[in-house]
Design a protein around this motif. Structure first.
Motif, PDB file in Angstrom:
ATOM      1  N   UNK A  15       0.793  -1.053  -0.007  1.00 19.84           N
ATOM      2  CA  UNK A  15       0.219   0.223  -0.340  1.00 19.84           C
ATOM      3  C   UNK A  15       1.073   1.322  -0.140  1.00 19.84           C
ATOM      4  N   UNK A  16       1.672   1.340   0.993  1.00 19.74           N
ATOM      5  CA  UNK A  16       3.064   2.470   0.522  1.00 19.74           C
ATOM      6  C   UNK A  16       3.309   2.380   0.037  1.00 19.74           C
ATOM      7  N   UNK A  17       3.939   1.385  -1.436  1.00 18.06           N
ATOM      8  CA  UNK A  17       4.928   2.118  -2.776  1.00 18.06           C
ATOM      9  C   UNK A  17       4.306   1.823  -3.180  1.00 18.06           C
ATOM     10  N   UNK A  18       2.441   2.008  -3.764  1.00 19.18           N
ATOM     11  CA  UNK A  18       1.753   2.514  -4.245  1.00 19.18           C
ATOM     12  C   UNK A  18       0.810   3.827  -4.147  1.00 19.18           C
ATOM     13  N   UNK A  19       0.991   4.029  -3.141  1.00 22.55           N
ATOM     14  CA  UNK A  19       0.351   5.101  -2.299  1.00 22.55           C
ATOM     15  C   UNK A  19       1.504   6.190  -2.917  1.00 22.55           C
ATOM     16  N   UNK A  20       2.720   5.630  -2.920  1.00 21.31           N
ATOM     17  CA  UNK A  20       4.201   6.838  -3.196  1.00 21.31           C
ATOM     18  C   UNK A  20       3.261   7.146  -4.616  1.00 21.31           C
ATOM     19  N   UNK A  21       3.388   5.748  -5.600  1.00 21.25           N
ATOM     20  CA  UNK A  21       4.058   5.945  -6.953  1.00 21.25           C
ATOM     21  C   UNK A  21       2.615   6.746  -7.520  1.00 21.25           C
ATOM     22  N   UNK A  22       1.469   6.671  -6.774  1.00 19.71           N
ATOM     23  CA  UNK A  22       0.341   7.106  -7.302  1.00 19.71           C
ATOM     24  C   UNK A  22       0.057   8.790  -7.396  1.00 19.71           C
TER      25      UNK A  22
END
Length: 313
Positions: A15-22
């Motif tokens: 979730x953190x990786x997705x949030x950081x990318x989006x």
């Protein structure tokens, strides 16, 4: 939550990786939340490191000697063997050194117990392992990086992070332990705080990954490149830990505990030190956190395989 902590941690990192990318614009705001969340997590972590057990651990001479040898002699030698093969990026190498040179003092006890290891002995040894790694880490870093370390590490932020996020939570946690040993109210507060371990760790992983991902730039490939080294470390340390346990002629439960302490690393305790590095070394924090990704999966395998590596009797 304890039963499903591996899934929770992996989901938090994803979730953190997705949030950081989006939503990279959210990175600076999330970065301000890292220290409060991390401070709370480390307080709860240190709450499980029993200060009262320090003297008892000194009486268990053979086990303690094995734990010190596997963590502060064998592990540095294993890290030295792989060091030249790591990506050339100095920040990546520093992140790997920070995380691999420090033994775990928290959830290793849970996984050790699940594999039939002597969690009690390991719990008693944790205060000494924590103090030893903090004293030895600067020397290890100097040996591996040389005088160039002084050009990277600014003493002010580094010492501030160590004081605010390690020393202060440790002192407060041990003060609460003392209160809990004397008063029912203190015990209730301590028990309530301990239940927050898993959600706080998940929140920390999510926040750190989401805040640091936008800073990576072209360094993501280097982060991915260190994952096989972390996996190889787990494989090598399983057999190295077994060899050390045999050298000290430990029983099955104690031997399994030595394997676990040699393999698990202290990623979240050294994370404040990685975050205190200059922005040009932002990848170091992600390198540290990425070790958790490999380790939690490795611990699932360890729980099944270590009893076969060191069968009862």
């Amino acid at each position: 939550m304890d039963d499903h902590q591996v899934v929770i941690y992996l989901a938090a990192m994803a979730a953190g990786g997705l949030l950081g990318r989006l939503a990279p614009a959210a990175g600076p705001g999330l970065e301000h939340a890292v220290n409060p969340v991390l401070g709370a997590l480390l307080f709860v972590t240190f709450l499980q490191v029993p200060a009262a057990e320090l003297l008892r651990s000194l009486r268990d001479g053979r086990f303690l000697a094995a734990a010190l040898v596997v963590n502060f002699v064998v592990v540095p030698l294993v890290v030295a063997a792989m060091f030249t093969f790591l990506p050339a990026d100095q920040a990546v190498r520093l992140g790997v050194l920070l995380v691999l040179l420090c033994p775990c003092v928290d959830y290793v006890i849970v996984f050790c117990g699940l594999a039939g290891g002597s969690g009690r002995r390991l719990l008693a040894a944790t205060p000494l392992l924590l103090v030893a790694q903090m004293l030895l880490l600067p020397g290890f870093l100097y040996v591996f990086t040389g005088s160039g370390l002084a050009d990277v590490v600014e003493p002010g932020p580094f010492l501030e992070a160590f004081l605010v996020l390690i020393v202060v939570p440790l002192a407060v946690a041990w003060a609460l332990q003392a209160w809990a040993s004397r008063r029912t109210a203190g015990r209730r507060v301590s028990d309530a705080a301990t239940t927050a371990m898993v959600p706080l760790m998940a929140a920390t992983l999510l926040t750190v990954v989401a805040s640091q991902i936008p800073k990576l730039g072209d360094s993501l490939a280097d982060v991915v490149a260190v994952l096989p080294f972390y996996a190889a470390f787990l494989v090598v340390m399983a057999f190295a830990g077994k060899a050390v346990a045999r050298l000290f002629r430990l029983g099955t439960g104690a031997a399994r505990a030595i394997v676990f302490t040699g393999a698990t690393r202290n990623s979240l305790v050294v994370l404040p030190l990685a975050l205190a590095l200059p922005d040009t070394f932002a990848v170091a924090a992600v390198v540290v956190v990425s070790q958790t990704l490999v380790e939690v999966l490795g611990m699932v395998a360890y729980v099944r395989l270590v009893p076969r590596l060191l069968p009862a009797g």
